[in-house]
Design a protein around this motif. Sequence first.
Motif, PDB file in Angstrom:
ATOM      1  N   ARG A 135       0.805  -1.218   0.000  1.00  0.00           N
ATOM      2  CA  ARG A 135       0.000   0.000   0.000  1.00  0.00           C
ATOM      3  C   ARG A 135       0.836   1.266   0.000  1.00  0.00           C
ATOM      4  N   PRO A 136       1.622   1.485  -1.023  1.00  0.00           N
ATOM      5  CA  PRO A 136       2.397   2.731  -1.085  1.00  0.00           C
ATOM      6  C   PRO A 136       1.482   3.934  -1.234  1.00  0.00           C
ATOM      7  N   SER A 137       1.918   5.049  -0.717  1.00  0.00           N
ATOM      8  CA  SER A 137       1.173   6.300  -0.841  1.00  0.00           C
ATOM      9  C   SER A 137       2.174   7.435  -1.007  1.00  0.00           C
ATOM     10  N   GLU A 138       1.665   8.616  -1.277  1.00  0.00           N
ATOM     11  CA  GLU A 138       2.537   9.760  -1.515  1.00  0.00           C
ATOM     12  C   GLU A 138       3.085  10.297  -0.191  1.00  0.00           C
ATOM     13  N   VAL A 139       4.400  10.521  -0.157  1.00  0.00           N
ATOM     14  CA  VAL A 139       5.082  10.956   1.059  1.00  0.00           C
ATOM     15  C   VAL A 139       6.131  12.004   0.679  1.00  0.00           C
ATOM     16  N   SER A 193      15.199  12.381   1.238  1.00  0.00           N
ATOM     17  CA  SER A 193      15.274  11.590   2.469  1.00  0.00           C
ATOM     18  C   SER A 193      14.694  10.203   2.201  1.00  0.00           C
ATOM     19  N   ALA A 194      13.391  10.070   2.088  1.00  0.00           N
ATOM     20  CA  ALA A 194      12.775   8.780   1.807  1.00  0.00           C
ATOM     21  C   ALA A 194      12.963   8.388   0.348  1.00  0.00           C
ATOM     22  N   ALA A 195      13.234   7.124   0.116  1.00  0.00           N
ATOM     23  CA  ALA A 195      13.258   6.577  -1.237  1.00  0.00           C
ATOM     24  C   ALA A 195      11.829   6.279  -1.680  1.00  0.00           C
ATOM     25  N   GLY A 196      11.641   6.197  -2.994  1.00  0.00           N
ATOM     26  CA  GLY A 196      10.316   5.868  -3.486  1.00  0.00           C
ATOM     27  C   GLY A 196      10.266   5.873  -4.998  1.00  0.00           C
ATOM     28  N   THR A 197       9.068   5.962  -5.532  1.00  0.00           N
ATOM     29  CA  THR A 197       8.835   6.014  -6.968  1.00  0.00           C
ATOM     30  C   THR A 197       7.903   7.181  -7.277  1.00  0.00           C
ATOM     31  N   SER A 208       7.833  14.943  -3.476  1.00  0.00           N
ATOM     32  CA  SER A 208       7.245  13.758  -2.858  1.00  0.00           C
ATOM     33  C   SER A 208       7.466  12.534  -3.736  1.00  0.00           C
ATOM     34  N   VAL A 209       7.353  11.366  -3.114  1.00  0.00           N
ATOM     35  CA  VAL A 209       7.473  10.085  -3.810  1.00  0.00           C
ATOM     36  C   VAL A 209       6.381   9.148  -3.285  1.00  0.00           C
ATOM     37  N   ARG A 210       6.139   8.066  -4.025  1.00  0.00           N
ATOM     38  CA  ARG A 210       5.253   7.009  -3.527  1.00  0.00           C
ATOM     39  C   ARG A 210       6.103   5.968  -2.820  1.00  0.00           C
ATOM     40  N   THR A 211       5.712   5.659  -1.591  1.00  0.00           N
ATOM     41  CA  THR A 211       6.481   4.739  -0.774  1.00  0.00           C
ATOM     42  C   THR A 211       5.586   4.206   0.332  1.00  0.00           C
ATOM     43  N   THR A 212       6.047   3.160   1.008  1.00  0.00           N
ATOM     44  CA  THR A 212       5.297   2.621   2.139  1.00  0.00           C
ATOM     45  C   THR A 212       5.706   3.260   3.455  1.00  0.00           C
ATOM     46  N   SER A 213       6.649   4.180   3.433  1.00  0.00           N
ATOM     47  CA  SER A 213       7.090   4.837   4.662  1.00  0.00           C
ATOM     48  C   SER A 213       6.265   6.081   4.937  1.00  0.00           C
ATOM     49  N   ALA A 214       6.564   6.762   6.050  1.00  0.00           N
ATOM     50  CA  ALA A 214       5.901   8.001   6.448  1.00  0.00           C
ATOM     51  C   ALA A 214       6.962   9.078   6.649  1.00  0.00           C
ATOM     52  N   ALA A 215       6.515  10.283   7.049  1.00  0.00           N
ATOM     53  CA  ALA A 215       7.448  11.410   7.161  1.00  0.00           C
ATOM     54  C   ALA A 215       7.242  12.173   8.454  1.00  0.00           C
ATOM     55  N   VAL A 216       8.306  12.874   8.861  1.00  0.00           N
ATOM     56  CA  VAL A 216       8.259  13.834   9.953  1.00  0.00           C
ATOM     57  C   VAL A 216       8.622  15.193   9.373  1.00  0.00           C
ATOM     58  N   VAL A 217       7.931  16.232   9.828  1.00  0.00           N
ATOM     59  CA  VAL A 217       8.219  17.595   9.397  1.00  0.00           C
ATOM     60  C   VAL A 217       8.784  18.375  10.575  1.00  0.00           C
ATOM     61  N   ALA A 218       9.952  18.983  10.377  1.00  0.00           N
ATOM     62  CA  ALA A 218      10.572  19.823  11.401  1.00  0.00           C
ATOM     63  C   ALA A 218      10.147  21.267  11.177  1.00  0.00           C
ATOM     64  N   GLN A 258      17.276   6.447   8.082  1.00  0.00           N
ATOM     65  CA  GLN A 258      17.544   5.503   7.000  1.00  0.00           C
ATOM     66  C   GLN A 258      18.132   4.198   7.522  1.00  0.00           C
ATOM     67  N   GLN A 259      18.858   4.266   8.615  1.00  0.00           N
ATOM     68  CA  GLN A 259      19.510   3.088   9.177  1.00  0.00           C
ATOM     69  C   GLN A 259      18.676   2.396  10.252  1.00  0.00           C
ATOM     70  N   ALA A 260      17.559   2.999  10.631  1.00  0.00           N
ATOM     71  CA  ALA A 260      16.787   2.509  11.769  1.00  0.00           C
ATOM     72  C   ALA A 260      15.647   1.597  11.331  1.00  0.00           C
ATOM     73  N   ASP A 261      15.204   0.773  12.259  1.00  0.00           N
ATOM     74  CA  ASP A 261      14.047  -0.101  12.037  1.00  0.00           C
ATOM     75  C   ASP A 261      12.782   0.691  12.313  1.00  0.00           C
ATOM     76  N   THR A 262      12.407   1.510  11.373  1.00  0.00           N
ATOM     77  CA  THR A 262      11.232   2.363  11.488  1.00  0.00           C
ATOM     78  C   THR A 262      10.681   2.608  10.098  1.00  0.00           C
ATOM     79  N   ASP A 263       9.387   2.856  10.008  1.00  0.00           N
ATOM     80  CA  ASP A 263       8.841   3.192   8.692  1.00  0.00           C
ATOM     81  C   ASP A 263       8.703   4.702   8.520  1.00  0.00           C
ATOM     82  N   VAL A 264       9.279   5.491   9.445  1.00  0.00           N
ATOM     83  CA  VAL A 264       9.405   6.935   9.228  1.00  0.00           C
ATOM     84  C   VAL A 264      10.751   7.169   8.554  1.00  0.00           C
TER      85      VAL A 264
END
Length: 391
Positions: A27-31, A57-61, A184-194, A222-228
């Motif tokens: 279920r990829p979505s725009e991030v 930051s996040a990889a995607g398509t 933005s990209v399509r990916t299964t991860s999420a984002a944080v905004v500072a 990028q190195q952590a076990d997280t979907d953010v």
Amino acid sequence: MIARLVAALLVAGGALQAAPAQAADARPSEVITWGASADRMGDAVAGQGYRLVVHTSAAGTDLRIRLSNAFGDRPITFDSAYAGIRKAGAELVRGSNRRLTFDGAPSVTVPAGETVLSDPLPGKVPAATDLVVSIHSPDAAGPATGHGMAMATSYTTQGDHTAEEGAANWTGTTGSWFYLDAVSVRTTSAAVVALGDSITDGWQSTTDLNRRWPDYLARRLQQADTDVKGVANEGISGNKVLADGAGQSALNRLQRDVLSQPGVRTVFLFEGVNDIKAHTGVTAQAMIDGYREIIARAHAAGKCVVGATVGPFKGWSEWDPAAEAVRQEVNQFVRAGGEFDAVTDFDRILRSPYDPERILPFFDNGDHLHPNDKGMQAMADAVDLDSLDCA
């Protein structure tokens, strides 16, 4: 060597590599993978081309860009826009530069005060990559929109050279980003905004090396076990929570710069020192009320909010005991008020053990307010990554 590796990832038959089919349950979505707060930039220049270098930051398509005319007083037309991967300077990896379209057309007109999104560009976009967005406007006039303090070098030209992958015609340089405010990209991860001020914007970090604290945070994620995985830096130098001035206030730009961005799970609020040190009569209670409004609006939008304490600034010209008292009261609310979903104590990380009202000399760039690269890294290392998951 780096350019060849990037090209191998991205280039197949002279274009971005086609993405493999996603698993049915992914279920990829725009991030958002990159962002910068829009602000008023002075007079626009007709016929100017911009080759804007940003760091993902996040990889995607299916890359998309957002062009902003938020501060324009008339429509602006972009007759050409391309996205590619940087090789060095203004030169792109051969075969990576591809035209972006808008509702299928190669050009788009952005009304005054509005933003537009490009169509998705098929293909992969790697994490931690210098993406280059080249745009040209034949009719730019009136106030320009952009981000003044990029802490990164981009390139300019006269005329439309957006399709070119070489650097020969891109001889001008700029330390600002123009018109582009999100990727933005399509990916299964999420984002944080500072959401922040000059410290978040990266002032006094090393230019062109991506050493702002949100950059260091992105590398950790990028190195952590997280979907953010996505990190958007929405800092503006001199920005305040309550009052417009250096950019619209955090309250006034919250919707455009933060809540409207795709795939945002968490808002990271680190702002307040400019309100406090300006000596405009702002009280701790007014600051707390401002924080509460940001929290409430973010929660209403389904986002978590991590709050950060205001760092020490004794030795800066505007410091005095009255401002320090407000800072201490505001920080007590952040730490113990129980209204943020999580807290990162930047004050504790940055302060000197010998004088806690001052920044630790090892982290001080010299002006007693802004951290150097080591301080930026220490700030990012202090963030509890689990808190960004918003469990």
